[in-house]
Design an enzyme around this catalytic site. Structure first.
Site, PDB file in Angstrom:
ATOM      1  N   ALA A 147     -58.353 -38.705 -42.729  1.00 43.01           N
ATOM      2  CA  ALA A 147     -58.865 -37.655 -43.610  1.00 43.01           C
ATOM      3  C   ALA A 147     -57.697 -36.823 -44.115  1.00 43.01           C
ATOM      4  O   ALA A 147     -56.821 -36.435 -43.341  1.00 43.01           O
ATOM      5  CB  ALA A 147     -59.862 -36.768 -42.869  1.00 43.01           C
ATOM      6  N   GLY A 151     -59.175 -36.496 -49.935  1.00 40.00           N
ATOM      7  CA  GLY A 151     -60.265 -37.399 -49.622  1.00 40.00           C
ATOM      8  C   GLY A 151     -60.105 -38.018 -48.256  1.00 40.00           C
ATOM      9  O   GLY A 151     -59.243 -37.608 -47.473  1.00 40.00           O
ATOM     10  N   VAL A 153     -60.850 -41.973 -45.856  1.00 38.54           N
ATOM     11  CA  VAL A 153     -60.980 -43.423 -45.940  1.00 38.54           C
ATOM     12  C   VAL A 153     -61.908 -43.924 -44.837  1.00 38.54           C
ATOM     13  O   VAL A 153     -61.738 -43.556 -43.665  1.00 38.54           O
ATOM     14  CB  VAL A 153     -59.595 -44.098 -45.815  1.00 38.54           C
ATOM     15  CG1 VAL A 153     -59.742 -45.611 -45.869  1.00 38.54           C
ATOM     16  CG2 VAL A 153     -58.672 -43.614 -46.922  1.00 38.54           C
ATOM     17  N   ASP A 302     -44.138 -41.925 -53.423  1.00 39.45           N
ATOM     18  CA  ASP A 302     -44.352 -41.236 -52.139  1.00 39.45           C
ATOM     19  C   ASP A 302     -44.300 -42.248 -50.989  1.00 39.45           C
ATOM     20  O   ASP A 302     -45.303 -42.445 -50.291  1.00 39.45           O
ATOM     21  CB  ASP A 302     -45.712 -40.522 -52.174  1.00 39.45           C
ATOM     22  CG  ASP A 302     -45.880 -39.549 -51.007  1.00 39.45           C
ATOM     23  OD1 ASP A 302     -44.863 -39.137 -50.426  1.00 39.45           O
ATOM     24  OD2 ASP A 302     -47.031 -39.216 -50.672  1.00 39.45           O
TER      25      ASP A 302
END
Length: 567
Positions: A147, A151, A153, A302
């Protein structure tokens, strides 16, 4: 559809963030955000005041205060929510704007926050995909694998049997972004118009850049397209795996991807236990990124350890394609020009190429910047290329760029952060790893521009010969133009006199001292009159004002005395 187990309450009972809700109050957000900004401005004002340091000011005390302020900023950004967490992470790449203590703390900013409820997940999926979750998935685990602020998963299985992960956006995130970015726009305008902070800073440009990146990152369809492009670019490389996107189960807030588990690349003991070659993995990580940057011009912006894993067969697995960078052909040509300037230790050429890149703002007096660049070239180019450290080079770059007219584009800062991150991961995998050594063949290819080294050198020499001849032929005309300007009075010569500057500072100080003297006398007389009329409280307040003005006058006189003693 089978539900494996109910999510434990601990996921939803961690720290209660005010932003973790479905409806947001614009007034509440306005107060929270401006309170943070005003406290930050107050802390910055106190930072320069000698009397705010117990026992006197010193470099060590100033550094300690910067460190504690940076920690407070990081914690407050987490409290303020997703918008500010992401902006903080973006600012962690802007060492040209912020001191090293702040960049270091912002780079630690992790958005591991409490998950939102399974009921909210179901509502978002069904609303976006238009079917019930039972029709879409054979099974769906209510407990998220991870988390974050944007959002979370969940693992699931399609009716066709494929194992997948479903990325679901946090409820009402778009509404929160709209409110926060509108408030930040006003703050940005204030900073841009500030006489001190706005000087030489393109805060509006930085704000627009952040908005663009944030909106792209919360568009899961855009992330899916990025994943497909990234996957195509590595199609011929078996040592890189990229999850495929299931477009039938995708929307702007929901993204279904192939389940591709692996060992996190920073879990060194687990890699050892799996019998994987850590030295080879370090080499592959660097090669993968150099391929993205130099061959494709499309790179993962990233690449922290959480976004890279290793499969059982030793291949690299990349995750999370919300933040990607792209280098256009013209930008690559200008980077090549910068690279040649660095290789030749030519400060003039480096400065010109940086101006063409938009990384350096042209000023009337570029001399100090050119000297800084030349110093940097002489400083870090005294060792062979393969013995250089990415961290050392980037630190030198940012140290010179800080508080100078350098404005590194987002692409450049993403590349430097990615290089530094990968070098750190590589050294964790293999203590003898050197990123620059892996990059040397790519650099040689870059210098030869895809041809043989001799051909590249000849091309460069011929290009320089053309430049010299053009300059020689154009010299008489430039001299004639300069003489014309001189006759017309259009040529201005600036001369700076240290003695004149000192006299002007003293005159300015004397004028301010006169004002302080008048204020002190006026407050003293007023206090005396009020005291005679037995208005003791008012007289006391006015007397305090007289004392403050007197102290300011004494400090100013001491400063003027120091100016007189300066050589």
């Amino acid at each position: 559809m089978t539900r494996r187990r109910k999510a434990p309450e601990i996921l939803h009972s961690n720290k209660a963030y005010r932003w973790n809700r479905e409806k947001y109050s614009r007034q509440r957000r306005f107060i929270d955000i401006w309170s943070f900004v005003l406290k930050l401005m107050g802390a910055r004002w106190l930072y320069t005041k000698r009397w705010s340091y117990k026992g006197g000011i010193s470099d060590a005390k100033k550094a300690a205060r910067r460190k504690s302020l940076a920690i407070w900023i990081r914690e407050t950004l987490l409290d303020l929510g997703p918008t500010f967490i992401k902006i903080g992470q973006l600012f962690s790449t802007r060492a040209d704007l912020f001191a090293s203590e702040f960049v270091e703390e912002l780079s630690k900013l992790q958005d591991r926050v409490p998950a939102f409820s399974y009921e909210q997940v179901v509502a978002i999926i069904e609303q976006d995909l238009g079917k019930s979750i039972e029709e879409l998935y054979r099974s769906f685990d209510p407990i998220p694998l991870a988390a974050a602020s944007l959002g979370q998963v969940h693992r699931a299985q399609l009716h066709s049997g494929e194992e997948v992960v479903v990325k679901v956006q946090r409820p009402a995130l778009k509404q929160l972004f709209e409110i926060d970015l509108q408030i930040l726009k006003g703050i940005t305008r204030y900073f841009q118009n500030h006489p001190e902070w706005g000087k030489g800073r393109d805060w509006i440009g930085i704000y627009e850049e952040c908005c663009k990146i944030l909106w792209e990152e919360i568009d899961y369809l855009n992330e899916g397209r990025n994943a497909d492009t990234f996957r195509r670019n590595f199609r011929g490389h078996e040592w890189v795996h990229v999850p495929r996107v299931y477009w039938r189960y995708a929307s702007p807030r929901v993204l279904t991807l192939e389940y591709m588990p692996g060992i996190k690349i920073s879990h060194y003991d687990a890699l050892e236990a799996a019998g994987l070659d850590r030295k080879l993995l370090a080499q592959l990580g660097a090669r993968a990124y150099l391929h993205q940057l130099l061959d494709d011009g499309f790179f993962h912006a990233d690449p922290h350890p959480g976004n890279i894993a290793v499969s059982p067969d030793g291949a690299l697995i990349f995750y999370d394609f919300g933040m990607m960078g792209q280098i256009k052909p013209i930008t690559r040509e200008r980077l090549l020009d910068t690279f040649f300037g660095v290789a030749q230790k030519d400060g003039d050429r480096v400065v010109k190429s940086l101006i063409d890149l938009g990384a350096l703002a042209p000023t009337d007096d570029i001399g100090p910047v050119r000297r800084s660049v030349q110093f940097m070239l002489d400083h870090f180019m005294d060792k062979p290329f393969e013995e250089q450290s990415v961290n050392a080079i980037s630190d030198d770059l940012y140290e010179i760029a800080y508080d100078q007219p350098f404005r590194f584009p987002a692409t450049f800062t993403f590349v430097m952060r990615a290089f530094s991150t990968l070098e750190g991961v590589g050294k964790g995998l293999d203590p003898e790893f050197n990123f620059m050594e892996v990059a040397k063949p790519f650099a040689m290819q870059l210098m030869s521009n895809g041809n043989s080294p001799d051909g590249g050198l000849l091309n460069e020499l011929s290009r320089q010969a053309v430049q010299v001849s053009s300059t020689a032929f154009g010299l008489p005309r430039r001299i004639e133009d300069t003489l014309d300007k001189l006759e017309r009075g259009d040529l201005r010569v600036r001369v700076r006199s240290t003695e004149t500057d000192r006299i002007l500072r003293r005159i300015g100080g004397v004028n301010i001292g006169t004002n302080y003297t008048l204020l002190t006398c006026a407050f003293t007389i007023s206090s005396t009159i009020l005291l005679v009329n037995q208005l003791y409280w008012v007289a006391g307040i006015v007397a305090i004002a007289a004392v403050v003005s007197g102290i300011a006058l004494i400090r100013l006189m001491m400063k003027l005395d120091r100016f007189d003693r300066m050589p």
